[in-house]
Design an enzyme around this catalytic site. Structure first.
Site, PDB file in Angstrom:
ATOM      1  N   PHE A 123       0.563  -1.058   0.274  1.00 40.43           N
ATOM      2  CA  PHE A 123       0.193   0.232  -0.069  1.00 40.43           C
ATOM      3  C   PHE A 123       0.847   0.798   0.176  1.00 40.43           C
ATOM      4  CE2 PHE A 123      -2.285   3.162   1.900  1.00 40.43           C
ATOM      5  CZ  PHE A 123      -4.037   2.629   0.909  1.00 40.43           C
ATOM      6  N   ASP A 195       1.317  -5.281   8.448  1.00 43.20           N
ATOM      7  CA  ASP A 195       0.599  -3.973   8.642  1.00 43.20           C
ATOM      8  C   ASP A 195      -0.708  -5.252   8.076  1.00 43.20           C
ATOM      9  OD1 ASP A 195      -1.795  -2.534   7.373  1.00 43.20           O
ATOM     10  OD2 ASP A 195      -0.247  -1.314   6.342  1.00 43.20           O
ATOM     11  N   TYR A 220     -11.514   1.109  10.244  1.00 46.96           N
ATOM     12  CA  TYR A 220     -12.865   1.329   9.394  1.00 46.96           C
ATOM     13  C   TYR A 220     -12.643   0.529   8.558  1.00 46.96           C
ATOM     14  CZ  TYR A 220      -8.015   2.744   6.659  1.00 46.96           C
ATOM     15  OH  TYR A 220      -7.751   3.706   7.015  1.00 46.96           O
ATOM     16  N   LYS A 221     -11.658  -0.210   7.799  1.00 43.78           N
ATOM     17  CA  LYS A 221     -12.689  -1.220   6.985  1.00 43.78           C
ATOM     18  C   LYS A 221     -13.512  -2.753   7.800  1.00 43.78           C
ATOM     19  CE  LYS A 221      -8.689  -0.076   3.979  1.00 43.78           C
ATOM     20  NZ  LYS A 221      -6.955  -0.483   4.554  1.00 43.78           N
ATOM     21  N   ARG A 369     -13.080  -3.833  -7.432  1.00 42.88           N
ATOM     22  CA  ARG A 369     -11.890  -4.693  -6.243  1.00 42.88           C
ATOM     23  C   ARG A 369     -13.507  -4.775  -5.375  1.00 42.88           C
ATOM     24  NH1 ARG A 369      -8.315  -2.392  -1.129  1.00 42.88           N
ATOM     25  NH2 ARG A 369     -10.590  -0.607  -1.150  1.00 42.88           N
TER      26      ARG A 369
HETATM   27  C1  LIG Z   1      -5.857   0.898   4.156  1.00 38.45           C
HETATM   28  C2  LIG Z   1      -5.068   0.814   4.524  1.00 38.45           C
HETATM   29  C3  LIG Z   1      -4.123   1.886   5.152  1.00 38.45           C
HETATM   30  C4  LIG Z   1      -4.288   3.181   5.688  1.00 38.45           C
HETATM   31  O1  LIG Z   1      -3.252   3.839   6.540  1.00 38.45           O
HETATM   32  P1  LIG Z   1      -3.910   5.177   7.282  1.00 38.45           P
HETATM   33  O2  LIG Z   1      -3.186   6.129   7.421  1.00 38.45           O
HETATM   34  O3  LIG Z   1      -5.019   4.541   8.234  1.00 38.45           O
HETATM   35  O4  LIG Z   1      -4.886   5.993   5.751  1.00 38.45           O
HETATM   36  C5  LIG Z   1      -2.711   1.605   5.114  1.00 38.45           C
HETATM   37  N1  LIG Z   1      -1.956   0.222   4.784  1.00 38.45           N
HETATM   38  C6  LIG Z   1      -2.494  -0.633   3.609  1.00 38.45           C
HETATM   39  C7  LIG Z   1      -1.971  -1.073   3.437  1.00 38.45           C
HETATM   40  C8  LIG Z   1      -3.840  -0.301   4.069  1.00 38.45           C
HETATM   41  O5  LIG Z   1      -4.940  -0.926   3.508  1.00 38.45           O
END
Ligand SMILES: *Cc1c(COP(=O)(O)O)cnc(C)c1O
Length: 410
Positions: A123, A195, A220-221, A369
């Site tokens: 990500f 992560d 939030y997911k 997705r």
């Molecule tokens: C959604 C997501 C994030 C989001 O990071 P924030 O700092 O909380 O916005 C980070 N890493 C991954 C792998 C994600 O899917």
């Protein structure tokens, strides 16, 4: 296949939990991997914490309603979902900020090593955070190395300080083997940061059992904490005494309300905290997390796999597999709780599908997705969603001008 779907729904051990969510009528939601829907208890808590607590009890609420303890209360609620024992998880900030804290601390614990290895398709925020640290510390102390998912193990060497991995790839949904990779890294003296953005609440995670060092994740997911809900941070008990994160704010102090004029870090997981917790969103999250107390993650995983397999079968039955190329692992055990498909017009198809009442999402450059959140999704929903997708694709309705315009958030 509708009859099959209805039959699967009658056998579903999670069926009764669906009514805990306030989903709008007529919408099939396949995007719980991006923003979980609203739990009814969370909506009620939002009213209670504003009108009832803030509005009535004002500042006394910090004690009276335990606002000050929300980071640890929510952390303890999250811990069992990710296979962590007590006093190792707190809720705070965002994944990005928590990654900065954890990576900084891990690098400081590895003073004779400098490489941070991550995957090239991680990500973006995970990669950007390491880039920022590299700029701040210099490549002598932090050098970002990006490798293919298939090359992780062989890239580890004696200069590697930290291995930073996202357990479930946000695009493809590929699930990495936490146990094997953590132990391979440990054999070479490397600390591992996981992560869990697409794992927490989606797949069983066993941080303690697999010897993970650090982890971060969002709520939030799949945890349905609400838009921008605070994230979490896990520091294994054995590292807590040496762990020093750099955003040394008063909430991470051993005695915040002594108002000492020099920093003395808390010896507990609370050292990961920095500033004042966002009480409104953390209270809502606290209510959303309460749902998980009665949920067995093995049921969640079993249903997630059954849903995604059913979806693939439905696409096949409807003749859609020629149009949409699946880029997720076809072996269910090798993926998280999502499927990704490639199509030249993915963005427009996604928009047209939303117009037809099915919400999924698009990820650049050309991925449609689909998230399978087992708490509220039924097999019958999936069948109807696939029928609508067939209409959108076969009618070429997505070619309409209005579906081509890119919105700010995809
Ligand atoms: C959604 C997501 C994030 C989001 O990071 P924030 O700092 O909380 O916005 C980070 N890493 C991954 C792998 C994600 O899917």
């Amino acid at each position: 296949m509708l009859a099959d779907a209805q039959h699967l729904d009658t056998q579903d051990p999670l069926k009764s939990i669906g009514s805990a969510f306030a989903l709008p009528q007529g919408v099939i939601y396949l995007d719980g991997n991006s923003l979980g829907p609203l739990p009814i208890a969370a909506r009620e808590r939002a009213v209670e914490v504003t009108a009832g607590q803030w509005g009535t009890d004002l500042i006394t609420s910090w004690n009276k309603h335990r606002w000050i303890d929300l980071p640890t209360i929510c952390g303890e609620q999250i811990a069992p979902i990710i296979g962590a024992g007590s006093e190792q998880v707190v809720c705070c900030d965002s994944i990005s900020v928590n990654l900065f804290k954890v990576l900084s601390a891990a690098l400081a614990m590895q003073s004779d090593r400098h490489k941070v290895i991550t995957t090239e398709d991680n990500f973006p925020t995970d990669i950007y955070t390491v880039e920022g640290l590299q700029e701040q510390l210099g490549t002598q102390r932090c050098e970002l190395i990006k490798v293919a998912e298939t090359d992780i193990e062989r890239s580890l060497d004696e200069h590697t300080a930290v291995l930073l991995l996202t357990q479930v790839n946000f695009r493809s949904g590929r699930l990495l083997d936490m146990q094997a990779l953590t132990s391979a890294a440990h054999k070479k003296g490397i600390l591992v940061v996981w992560d869990l953005a697409h794992s927490a609440g989606a797949v069983p995670v066993a941080l303690d059992e697999h010897g993970a060092d650090f982890a971060v994740g969002c709520t939030y997911k799949y945890l349905n904490g609400g838009p921008g809900a605070p994230a979490f941070i896990y520091v294994a008990k054995r590292h807590q005494r040496r762990f020093r994160q750099p955003i040394s704010g008063w909430m991470g102090h051993a005695t915040p309300f002594a108002f000492d004029n020099s920093y003395a870090p808390s010896q507990s997981i609370k050292q990961s905290l920095s500033g004042t917790p966002p009480v409104l969103s953390m209270s809502v999250l606290n209510a959303a997390l309460a749902l998980w107390a009665d949920i067995d993650m093995t049921h969640v995983r079993a249903k997630s796999i059954a849903l995604s397999e059913f979806f693939l079968e439905a696409l096949n039955t409807l003749g859609l597999t020629k149009e949409l190329t699946c880029i997720s692992p076809l072996i269910a055990e090798e993926r998280g709780s999502q499927l990704a498909f490639r199509h030249e017009h993915s963005y427009a198809i996604c928009q047209a599908w939303i117009d037809a009442g099915v919400i999924a999402d698009f990820r650049a450059p050309d991925i449609l997705r689909i998230g399978f959140a087992p708490l509220y999704l039924s097999f019958a929903d999936l069948w109807h969603a696939c029928e609508k997708l067939k209409e959108v694709v076969e009618s070429r309705a997505y070619l309409d001008e209005k579906y081509q315009r890119k919105l700010a958030v995809t």
